[in-house]
Design an enzyme around this catalytic site. Structure first.
Site, short mmCIF file in Angstrom:
data_model
loop_
_atom_site.label_atom_id
_atom_site.label_comp_id
_atom_site.label_asym_id
_atom_site.label_seq_id
_atom_site.Cartn_x
_atom_site.Cartn_y
_atom_site.Cartn_z
N HIS A 6 0.81 -1.22 0.00
CA HIS A 6 0.00 0.00 0.00
C HIS A 6 0.85 1.27 0.00
O HIS A 6 0.50 2.27 0.65
CB HIS A 6 -0.94 0.01 1.20
CG HIS A 6 -1.60 -1.31 1.47
ND1 HIS A 6 -2.31 -1.99 0.50
CD2 HIS A 6 -1.63 -2.10 2.58
CE1 HIS A 6 -2.76 -3.14 1.01
NE2 HIS A 6 -2.36 -3.23 2.26
N CYS A 7 1.96 1.21 -0.75
CA CYS A 7 2.88 2.36 -0.84
C CYS A 7 3.47 2.71 0.53
O CYS A 7 3.86 3.87 0.76
CB CYS A 7 2.18 3.58 -1.44
SG CYS A 7 1.45 3.28 -3.05
N CYS A 8 3.53 1.74 1.42
CA CYS A 8 4.04 1.99 2.79
C CYS A 8 4.99 0.86 3.19
O CYS A 8 4.76 0.17 4.21
CB CYS A 8 2.89 2.09 3.77
SG CYS A 8 1.79 3.49 3.52
#
Length: 301
Positions: free
Chosen positions: A238-240
């Protein structure tokens, strides 16, 4: 990228192990008179926590360098609650169109007018100039100075229509309904054996999303099998990636709700999730190990 260009020192605020959200005490300890820029999420797209923006701003204004700027990533909050830029007193706010019923390929950056007009353009082209001379140019006031060339006209019209649509429903109504949905989703996931939900515990107000991990099934497998049953979740980091590493996971699955979802949708999701977990359990062994290293997984989004 900014660190590479300027040599700035980049510091990260950890998640609080007690609350599952933003660690305000750790943040305050990191802020010094040398702090010139603070960037944060309004709502975490992994933890679902709503960060205490007002308190963060107060700390920055009192302890950071004079004139320190604050950037708020509001992609996960603007579509789901009322956001008052005057009350928050941040310097910049960014949000994306497709998360608020608008088209893809467009979003917006809001900034205090005095700050925007003090910034140099980053791109040259039509509509961003004021006067052009042989040896120099002057530039139009914001926002035109940052919108060189032909704009994304169709997308802007679509985003405007989406904003009108949300305002007609009422952002307070959307927020109140999603608070109820979020609590229901969190409580139902708590009932699923072998699942760990990331972020704040049951009973804490959160965004209408839950990222979770299974003890034995890889997020990509969960996403694929649920998709076959007509249930859409997201699997990946999740882009994290740094946050997942800090939590001890490489990826997670995430169920996200919006005002068009219902408690019946949540019940359907939980039913399919439990059936999928039982299926993998009937196979024996560890589905994560059998599918290869988690590092081999490349998320689609």
């Amino acid at each position: 990228m900014l660190v590479e260009r300027t040599g700035a020192v980049l510091k990260y605020v950890p998640a609080c192990s007690a609350t599952g959200g933003f660690d305000l005490d750790a943040f305050e300890a990191l802020v010094t008179p040398n702090t010139k820029f603070v960037s944060m999420q309004h709502v975490s797209n992994v933890l679902g926590c709503i960060n205490p923006v007002e308190k963060i701003v107060e700390i920055v204004r009192s302890k950071a360098a004079p004139g320190a700027k604050i950037m708020l990533d509001a992609c996960q909050s603007v579509p789901h609650m009322g956001v008052d830029v005057q009350k928050l007193d941040v310097d910049f706010i960014a949000a994306s169109g497709h998360k608020m019923c608008g088209p893809t390929g467009i979003g917006f950056l809001w900034g205090k007018e005095s700050i925007l007009n003090s910034l140099a353009p980053y791109k040259g082209g039509g509509e961003m100039i004021d006067e052009v001379y042989m040896d120099h140019s002057t530039y139009a006031p914001a926002p035109a100075r940052f919108e060189a060339g032909t704009p994304a006209i169709a997308q802007a019209i679509g985003l405007g229509a989406a904003i009108d649509y949300l305002n007609k429903i009422g952002m307070d109504r959307i927020h109140d309904y999603e608070v109820e949905l979020a609590d229901y989703l969190r409580r139902r996931l708590e009932e699923v054996e072998g699942v760990t939900v990331l972020g704040p515990p049951v009973g804490t107000e959160r965004a209408a999303l839950c990222a979770f991990v299974s003890d034995s099934v890889h997020p990509s497998d969960l996403g694929t099998f649920l998709d076959v049953e007509g249930v859409a979740i997201r699997a990946g980091h999740h882009c994290c990636q740094p946050l997942h590493r800090a939590l001890g996971y490489s990826h997670s699955a995430r169920a996200s709700l919006y005002f068009y979802n219902t408690k019946e949708d949540v019940d359907d999701f939980i039913s399919v999730l439990e059936d999928t977990l039982k299926f993998f359990g009937s196979l024996g062994g560890d589905a994560i190990e059998e599918s290869g290293s988690e590092d081999d997984f490349v998320p689609l989004f």
